[in-house]
Write an enzyme that holds these catalytic residues in place. Structure first.
Site, PDB file in Angstrom:
ATOM      1  N   ASP A  61      57.607 -64.317  -1.351  1.00  0.00           N
ATOM      2  CA  ASP A  61      58.013 -63.899  -2.696  1.00  0.00           C
ATOM      3  C   ASP A  61      59.532 -63.760  -2.735  1.00  0.00           C
ATOM      4  OD1 ASP A  61      57.316 -62.725  -5.413  1.00  0.00           O
ATOM      5  OD2 ASP A  61      58.451 -61.082  -4.528  1.00  0.00           O
ATOM      6  N   THR A  94      60.249 -65.686  -9.422  1.00  0.00           N
ATOM      7  CA  THR A  94      61.451 -65.107  -8.810  1.00  0.00           C
ATOM      8  C   THR A  94      62.119 -66.083  -7.846  1.00  0.00           C
ATOM      9  OG1 THR A  94      60.035 -64.057  -7.133  1.00  0.00           O
ATOM     10  CG2 THR A  94      60.666 -62.731  -9.038  1.00  0.00           C
ATOM     11  N   THR A  95      61.338 -66.934  -7.208  1.00  0.00           N
ATOM     12  CA  THR A  95      61.922 -67.966  -6.341  1.00  0.00           C
ATOM     13  C   THR A  95      62.473 -69.111  -7.184  1.00  0.00           C
ATOM     14  OG1 THR A  95      60.290 -67.401  -4.620  1.00  0.00           O
ATOM     15  CG2 THR A  95      61.490 -69.475  -4.365  1.00  0.00           C
ATOM     16  N   ASP A 396      52.113 -59.836  -9.042  1.00  0.00           N
ATOM     17  CA  ASP A 396      52.577 -61.066  -9.691  1.00  0.00           C
ATOM     18  C   ASP A 396      51.529 -61.601 -10.667  1.00  0.00           C
ATOM     19  OD1 ASP A 396      54.908 -60.911  -8.329  1.00  0.00           O
ATOM     20  OD2 ASP A 396      54.584 -62.622  -7.026  1.00  0.00           O
TER      21      ASP A 396
END
Length: 528
Positions: A61, A94-95, A396
């Protein structure tokens, strides 16, 4: 002439310094992007992070990885904040946002080397982002929150890149059901995830994880005096005062030299506790939740003995930050003093019982009438690393469903949105002229980093994949993306690879904003 020479030299030195600072910022920020780039997608790699105490964290993550590593350079720390902003805004991607930003930074470096002014690059990127948002809206498909199948597909797509992806058929439905239980699909435009309580316990596998329509406690039932461990038709009181003898407000000692006086004091303390416990029993209360106290014992052994005789179940050491959730769930009111302990402030439940696990016991309260909009989730796992990763993955998935509540639109996954925006921006760039055209073309090219990285991490020939995908979008096939698991270009809707519109939209907006922000910095100054 003599006055102008030093001024020219100073201007030249200042200009060179600004270039060096700007380039240093861009390169350092991009290096942070390179750290997490290999973690993108279902075939992405995990990162193992060890702290100074020797504790190990394994995750892929983006927000988790960046928040745990030490980054010194200010521009690098801005990338960490970028990932956190995406986590707050959309909860997923988020990546992706960091990878896109890294690619835009590289595009900015290439344009700076061509002597294009940084403000021109920033403004052009901003125009391209606004145009890209329009293209995303055009390819988005509306979704109804009552359509559980679409919500489940979106949640499972989010989980496909996690360590626990093989359990997506377990975690996905839990996430969807949890959000739907605390949401009114017709009215709500946001979801407060604080209304979902997650409890982790060792033992069994993730398949044993479940959604509890009630509340779970880590705290155990007090059995010191043989009190009950199961209560049906429970009347629940939540107290914030102590069931212990009163103490003076000042720091002082009480010295008793006469044994008769000591016996009288102990009898008075016992009578005091009996009066309190009987008043609690008279209201019909048979389950007592006691807030943790830092001043003195929240409940004494004598009080526990009396409560056990009165058949009242006691659960102590309730944390202060749990009070609001408990009150909302059980429809009870926190009671600050024994004088305020009345029947109207009690909550009720069909069953309160202690359940055993291999890692100790839990208290479960179910069958709550008129229950508030809260829910609890029990996550099981064989080790701490798996439990922590399962919790992050569930978070998530919950955020993905929350994103659909905020903006009820879906997009195909597999790099399809980025490739479609890239292709359309190239077409739009042909209508522009000069440096602006060059900047928009570079911006469009930078967005290809997502399908390129997905294919690279999957062990495919990235150039061939990106070229084939570009040709598909050129033919007007907007829904075509890379199916990483099959290693082919296919229709993402048919393969059930879909994601919330908010995730892609937020990633594009935040990445562009940060790139422009870094480009505007021409010096680093240090505070006194």
């Amino acid at each position: 002439m003599n006055l102008k020479k030093p001024q020219t030299k100073k201007t030249f030195e200042t200009s060179e310094k600004q270039k060096d600072v700007r380039m240093s910022n861009l390169i350092n920020a991009k290096s942070v992007s390179d750290i997490v780039r290999t973690s993108l997608g279902p075939r992405g790699m995990d990162k193992m992070i060890q702290d100074g105490k020797g504790e190990v964290l394994v995750s892929n993550d983006g927000a988790t990885i960046l928040s745990k590593i030490k980054i010194v350079h200010p521009a690098g720390r801005m990338m960490v904040d970028l990932s956190n902003s995406q986590d707050v805004n959309a909860g997923d991607g988020t990546t992706t946002v960091v990878v896109i930003c890294g690619s835009l930074l590289q595009a900015a470096i290439d344009l700076l080397e061509k002597e294009i002014h940084p403000m021109k690059i920033s403004e052009s990127f901003r125009k391209a982002e606004i145009q890209g948002q329009k293209y995303l809206e055009e390819m988005a498909e509306p979704v109804k929150l009552l359509d559980n199948e679409s919500l489940l597909k979106a949640a499972e797509t989010s989980l496909s890149s996690k360590m626990v992806s093989q359990f997506s058929n377990i975690i996905g439905p839990i996430a969807v059901d949890a959000v739907m239980k605390i949401t009114n699909p017709e009215v709500d435009t946001n979801v407060d995830l604080k209304n979902i309580r997650i409890i982790k316990k060792f033992g069994k596998t993730l398949e044993a994880s479940k959604l509890v329509d009630g509340i779970l406690f880590y705290q155990k039932v007090m059995h010191n005096a043989g009190g009950p461990s199961k209560i049906e038709n429970a009347k629940i009181g939540l107290i914030q005062f102590q069931l212990s003898p009163p103490k003076t407000n000042m720091d002082m000692k009480l010295v008793i030299t006469d044994y008769n006086k000591m016996d009288r004091m102990l009898r008075d303390e016992r009578r005091y506790l009996i009066r309190m416990c009987k008043k609690i029993k008279d209201t019909g209360c048979n389950v007592l939740l006691i807030q943790k106290s830092i001043l003195r014992d929240a409940v004494t052994n004598m009080a526990l003995h009396i409560l056990a005789k009165l058949k009242i179940m006691v659960i102590k050491d309730i944390e202060r930050d749990e009070i609001e959730f408990i009150s909302k769930t059980l429809n009870c009111k926190p009671i600050a003093s024994i004088e305020g302990f009345v029947k109207e402030k009690l909550g009720s439940a069909g069953l309160v019982q202690e359940i055993g696990t291999s890692d100790g016991k839990l208290v479960q309260i179910t069958d709550v009438p008129n229950k508030g909009e809260t829910v609890s989730v029990l996550i099981r796992g064989s080790n701490e690393l798996l439990l922590d990763e399962a919790e992050r993955s569930l978070h998530d998935a919950l955020c993905v469903i929350r994103s659909l509540v905020k903006k009820k639109f879906l997009l195909p996954g597999g790099g399809a949105p980025e490739m479609e925006v890239s292709y359309r921006l190239r077409e739009w760039a042909e209508t522009l002229k000069g440096e602006e055209k060059m900047c928009v073309m570079k911006y469009a090219e930078a967005l290809e980093i997502i399908p390129y990285t997905l294919s690279e991490n999957a062990g495919l020939r990235s150039i061939n994949v990106v070229t084939e995908l570009y040709n598909e979008h050129k033919k007007g096939n907007k829904k075509m993306g890379l199916n990483v698991k099959k290693g082919v270009i296919s229709n993402m809707w048919e393969d059930s690879v879909i994601q919330p519109f908010l995730v892609s939209s937020s990633a594009l907006s935040l990445a562009t904003e940060l790139t422009g922000g870094i480009l505007r910095v021409d010096d680093i100054l240090y505070k006194k």
